[in-house]
Scaffold this motif. Structure first.
Motif, short mmCIF file in Angstrom:
data_model
loop_
_atom_site.label_atom_id
_atom_site.label_comp_id
_atom_site.label_asym_id
_atom_site.label_seq_id
_atom_site.Cartn_x
_atom_site.Cartn_y
_atom_site.Cartn_z
N LEU A 64 -16.87 42.15 15.65
CA LEU A 64 -16.21 42.20 14.34
C LEU A 64 -15.07 41.19 14.24
O LEU A 64 -14.73 40.77 13.13
CB LEU A 64 -15.68 43.61 14.08
N GLN A 66 -15.19 38.27 14.72
CA GLN A 66 -15.72 37.03 14.15
C GLN A 66 -15.71 37.08 12.62
O GLN A 66 -15.89 36.05 11.97
CB GLN A 66 -17.16 36.80 14.64
N GLN A 67 -15.52 38.26 12.06
CA GLN A 67 -15.51 38.41 10.61
C GLN A 67 -14.13 38.08 10.05
O GLN A 67 -13.11 38.51 10.60
CB GLN A 67 -15.89 39.85 10.21
#
Length: 189
Positions: A64, A66-67
């Motif tokens: 997550l 990377q979001q």
């Protein structure tokens, strides 16, 4: 089209030519060596550690991260996220554990086959003799710690420096990615 591909795959299953050429004596010697080295136990220990991290939510949190915006939201209120991340992590670990249990024998067999392909029977017997010696026993016992220390040192030495270098070159990387952010060209008329 997909059914045609499936029919062709079923009619012509992939062959393992390298495996068909393995010397049975080498496979036997390699199997004994892999068992002597405790490869299955090493896999089990590594997976236990990995699954433990998954259960804590580490893997899902990394994914997550990377979001856009997740890291900032998490840092602002980890108490809101941690229970859900642990719940999802436990689910991931449960799923992964079933896969690991079902496929560990295949991994061990792949190791046996690799040793059998790479070494002669005499070499495999020599390796087995070495690993029975006091030095071989010490190497086998200490090598996981040595490799872990090397990995930790590598991450410590390179990790922050790579991150800093990537950040220093952020504008250049962003510029290179810019074509992906623009609208696709209009189709020719």
């Amino acid at each position: 089209m997909l059914s045609l591909l499936i029919a062709v795959a079923v009619a012509n299953p992939p062959q393992a030519p390298a495996q068909a050429r393995l010397d049975p004596a080498a496979v036997k010697a390699a199997s004994a060596l892999v068992q002597q080295l405790g490869l299955k136990g090493q896999i089990d220990a590594q997976m236990k550690q990995t699954l433990g991290l998954m259960r804590q939510g580490v893997a899902v949190r990394a994914m997550l991260a990377q979001q856009p915006g997740f890291v900032q939201a998490y840092r602002a209120n980890p108490g809101r996220f941690d229970p859900t991340l642990k719940k999802v992590g436990a689910m991931q670990a449960e799923i992964a554990q079933k896969v690991v249990i079902a496929n560990t024998p295949a991994v061990v067999q792949a190791a046996v086959n690799s040793y059998a392909r790479q070494y002669t029977v005499a070499e495999l017997n020599g390796l087995a003799a070495f690993y029975r010696s006091p030095l071989g026993v010490a190497l086998n016992r200490k090598q996981p710690r040595v490799l872990a220390e090397i990995g930790q040192a590598t991450n410590g030495i390179l990790g922050a420096r790579i991150d800093a270098a990537l950040q220093a070159n952020g504008a250049r990387l962003t510029a290179a990615l810019q074509p992906l952010n623009s609208a696709p060209p209009a189709p020719p008329k």
